[in-house]
Scaffold this motif. Structure first.
Motif, PDB file in Angstrom:
ATOM      1  N   HIS A 169       2.620 -12.472  14.449  1.00  0.00           N
ATOM      2  CA  HIS A 169       1.296 -13.056  14.237  1.00  0.00           C
ATOM      3  C   HIS A 169       0.194 -12.010  14.049  1.00  0.00           C
ATOM      4  CE1 HIS A 169       2.920 -17.012  15.170  1.00  0.00           C
ATOM      5  NE2 HIS A 169       3.455 -16.519  16.268  1.00  0.00           N
ATOM      6  N   GLU A 170       0.589 -10.719  14.048  1.00  0.00           N
ATOM      7  CA  GLU A 170      -0.355  -9.621  13.832  1.00  0.00           C
ATOM      8  C   GLU A 170      -1.511  -9.661  14.828  1.00  0.00           C
ATOM      9  OE1 GLU A 170      -1.567  -9.088   9.771  1.00  0.00           O
ATOM     10  OE2 GLU A 170       0.332  -9.833   8.987  1.00  0.00           O
ATOM     11  N   GLN A 176      -6.285  -8.800   8.997  1.00  0.00           N
ATOM     12  CA  GLN A 176      -7.429  -7.909   9.168  1.00  0.00           C
ATOM     13  C   GLN A 176      -8.023  -7.471   7.828  1.00  0.00           C
ATOM     14  OE1 GLN A 176      -4.379  -7.251  10.703  1.00  0.00           O
ATOM     15  NE2 GLN A 176      -4.987  -8.242  12.619  1.00  0.00           N
ATOM     16  N   ASN A 177      -7.646  -8.190   6.733  1.00  0.00           N
ATOM     17  CA  ASN A 177      -8.144  -7.898   5.379  1.00  0.00           C
ATOM     18  C   ASN A 177      -7.794  -6.482   4.932  1.00  0.00           C
ATOM     19  OD1 ASN A 177      -9.348 -10.455   5.011  1.00  0.00           O
ATOM     20  ND2 ASN A 177     -11.185  -9.798   6.131  1.00  0.00           N
ATOM     21  N   MET A 178      -6.607  -6.016   5.306  1.00  0.00           N
ATOM     22  CA  MET A 178      -6.114  -4.713   4.870  1.00  0.00           C
ATOM     23  C   MET A 178      -5.062  -4.941   3.796  1.00  0.00           C
ATOM     24  SD  MET A 178      -5.793  -2.718   8.531  1.00  0.00           S
ATOM     25  CE  MET A 178      -5.352  -1.187   7.708  1.00  0.00           C
ATOM     26  N   GLY A 179      -5.152  -4.162   2.691  1.00  0.00           N
ATOM     27  CA  GLY A 179      -4.233  -4.327   1.577  1.00  0.00           C
ATOM     28  C   GLY A 179      -2.946  -3.550   1.778  1.00  0.00           C
ATOM     29  N   TYR A 180      -1.816  -4.169   1.448  1.00  0.00           N
ATOM     30  CA  TYR A 180      -0.509  -3.532   1.549  1.00  0.00           C
ATOM     31  C   TYR A 180       0.230  -3.685   0.225  1.00  0.00           C
ATOM     32  CZ  TYR A 180      -0.987  -3.607   6.664  1.00  0.00           C
ATOM     33  OH  TYR A 180      -1.415  -3.424   7.951  1.00  0.00           O
ATOM     34  N   MET A 181       1.021  -2.669  -0.094  1.00  0.00           N
ATOM     35  CA  MET A 181       2.014  -2.808  -1.146  1.00  0.00           C
ATOM     36  C   MET A 181       3.380  -2.813  -0.474  1.00  0.00           C
ATOM     37  SD  MET A 181       2.836  -0.599  -4.595  1.00  0.00           S
ATOM     38  CE  MET A 181       3.641   0.739  -3.729  1.00  0.00           C
ATOM     39  N   VAL A 182       4.131  -3.866  -0.745  1.00  0.00           N
ATOM     40  CA  VAL A 182       5.396  -4.079  -0.053  1.00  0.00           C
ATOM     41  C   VAL A 182       6.546  -3.877  -1.030  1.00  0.00           C
ATOM     42  CG1 VAL A 182       6.730  -5.685   1.344  1.00  0.00           C
ATOM     43  CG2 VAL A 182       4.234  -5.759   1.401  1.00  0.00           C
ATOM     44  N   GLN A 216      19.996 -12.605  -0.636  1.00  0.00           N
ATOM     45  CA  GLN A 216      19.377 -11.970   0.529  1.00  0.00           C
ATOM     46  C   GLN A 216      18.174 -11.140   0.076  1.00  0.00           C
ATOM     47  OE1 GLN A 216      20.299 -12.461   3.630  1.00  0.00           O
ATOM     48  NE2 GLN A 216      22.253 -13.495   3.311  1.00  0.00           N
ATOM     49  N   SER A 217      17.131 -11.131   0.897  1.00  0.00           N
ATOM     50  CA  SER A 217      15.928 -10.323   0.623  1.00  0.00           C
ATOM     51  C   SER A 217      15.533  -9.605   1.905  1.00  0.00           C
ATOM     52  CB  SER A 217      14.768 -11.203   0.143  1.00  0.00           C
ATOM     53  OG  SER A 217      15.100 -11.854  -1.072  1.00  0.00           O
ATOM     54  N   ARG A 218      15.212  -8.321   1.763  1.00  0.00           N
ATOM     55  CA  ARG A 218      14.823  -7.522   2.916  1.00  0.00           C
ATOM     56  C   ARG A 218      13.641  -6.619   2.545  1.00  0.00           C
ATOM     57  NH1 ARG A 218      17.880 -10.652   4.615  1.00  0.00           N
ATOM     58  NH2 ARG A 218      19.559 -10.401   6.143  1.00  0.00           N
ATOM     59  N   LEU A 219      12.638  -6.570   3.434  1.00  0.00           N
ATOM     60  CA  LEU A 219      11.522  -5.648   3.246  1.00  0.00           C
ATOM     61  C   LEU A 219      11.933  -4.277   3.748  1.00  0.00           C
ATOM     62  CD1 LEU A 219       8.581  -7.880   4.541  1.00  0.00           C
ATOM     63  CD2 LEU A 219       9.494  -7.709   2.235  1.00  0.00           C
ATOM     64  N   ILE A 220      11.740  -3.262   2.922  1.00  0.00           N
ATOM     65  CA  ILE A 220      12.182  -1.920   3.304  1.00  0.00           C
ATOM     66  C   ILE A 220      11.026  -0.929   3.425  1.00  0.00           C
ATOM     67  CG2 ILE A 220      14.484  -2.245   2.340  1.00  0.00           C
ATOM     68  CD1 ILE A 220      13.570  -0.623  -0.089  1.00  0.00           C
ATOM     69  N   ARG A 221       9.827  -1.276   2.913  1.00  0.00           N
ATOM     70  CA  ARG A 221       8.747  -0.291   3.004  1.00  0.00           C
ATOM     71  C   ARG A 221       7.387  -0.967   2.829  1.00  0.00           C
ATOM     72  NH1 ARG A 221       8.775   5.387   2.334  1.00  0.00           N
ATOM     73  NH2 ARG A 221       6.898   6.095   3.384  1.00  0.00           N
ATOM     74  N   TYR A 222       6.398  -0.428   3.548  1.00  0.00           N
ATOM     75  CA  TYR A 222       4.994  -0.848   3.401  1.00  0.00           C
ATOM     76  C   TYR A 222       4.181   0.366   2.984  1.00  0.00           C
ATOM     77  CZ  TYR A 222       5.500  -5.402   5.705  1.00  0.00           C
ATOM     78  OH  TYR A 222       5.835  -6.685   6.016  1.00  0.00           O
ATOM     79  N   PHE A 223       3.190   0.143   2.125  1.00  0.00           N
ATOM     80  CA  PHE A 223       2.256   1.198   1.726  1.00  0.00           C
ATOM     81  C   PHE A 223       0.843   0.635   1.864  1.00  0.00           C
ATOM     82  CE2 PHE A 223       6.096   2.226  -0.619  1.00  0.00           C
ATOM     83  CZ  PHE A 223       6.224   3.580  -0.373  1.00  0.00           C
ATOM     84  N   LEU A 224      -0.046   1.400   2.477  1.00  0.00           N
ATOM     85  CA  LEU A 224      -1.460   1.011   2.573  1.00  0.00           C
ATOM     86  C   LEU A 224      -2.181   1.344   1.292  1.00  0.00           C
ATOM     87  CD1 LEU A 224      -2.368   2.150   6.208  1.00  0.00           C
ATOM     88  CD2 LEU A 224      -2.116  -0.184   5.366  1.00  0.00           C
TER      89      LEU A 224
END
Length: 234
Positions: free
Chosen positions: A139-140, A207-213, A226-234
């Protein structure tokens, strides 16, 4: 005043292991001989008021002239009168409390196909900490949430034995969870025998912060997508 006369006792009279004590009336200074029993040093209980909920699981006893906290489960003897942090730690590692006995079990009601089933539930501090970290991640919520007085009071009303951790400890638990999930994904991708598609997407957090996933997509051995998140970039 009415006095109770001293009754003579024979040498064979049994006094149940108690010693006789003289009681002095403070109002007029007159002495009365009484056989008021007092507990021995092995079973004397301190009269000091105990406010912490941890005393529901310990008994204060005076043993060999020293005040001890005796565990009601394993009969372990710990120092009493120097705080309760060490008593809380003992409850977490007490071997008798970890066993799902009738004394420490709670009834857990579940509904299955319209029928209520009642089973035993045993409190696990490590499981509660893990679920707390999962809630913060999902829930961040801010890490400072665990230090809010209202949150601590709410958790205490649900389970008084759960010791709410600090934000720094919560941060460590979250990173441990991250490393665990990362190793699971790496093993899953290493065992995959099909091709992997990689996509990117832009997200905005609460928090209105942009991410590239960066996300991976593949077909597993059971022919399921299947789908998996492997990286976040601000």
């Amino acid at each position: 005043m009415d006095f109770c006369p001293n009754l003579p006792q024979s040498e064979n009279d049994d006094n149940d292991g108690y010693d006789a004590v003289e009681i002095i009336e403070p109002s007029n200074g007159m002495e009365l001989n009484s056989t008021s029993p007092i507990p021995s040093d092995e079973t004397a209980v301190a009269s000091k008021k105990m406010k912490s909920v941890v005393w529901n699981h310990f008994t204060r006893q005076k043993i060999n002239g020293q005040l001890k906290a005796v565990c009601n489960q394993c009969n372990g003897k710990l120092v009493a009168g120097s705080g309760t942090n060490h008593l809380h730690k003992h409850l977490l590692r007490c071997p008798r409390r970890k066993q799902p006995t009738i004394k420490n079990a709670m009834l857990n009601a579940t509904v299955n196909k319209g029928k209520v089933q009642v089973g035993a539930f045993s409190f696990d501090h490590d499981t509660s900490r893990r679920e707390l970290a999962n809630m913060i991640i999902k829930h961040e919520y801010p890490l400072s949430m665990v230090e809010h007085s209202g949150f601590r009071k709410f958790v205490g009303s649900l389970q008084p034995m759960f010791k709410v951790i600090s934000r720094n400890t919560l941060k460590k638990d979250i990173f441990k969870r991250y490393e665990y999930e990362k190793s699971k994904i790496m093993k899953l991708l290493a065992s995959n025998q099909s091709r992997i598609s990689i996509t990117t997407d832009l997200w905005t957090s609460n928090q209105n912060m942009g991410y590239m996933v960066v996300t991976t997509h593949f077909i597993d051995n059971s022919w399921r997508l299947q789908s998996r998140l492997i990286r976040y970039f601000l």
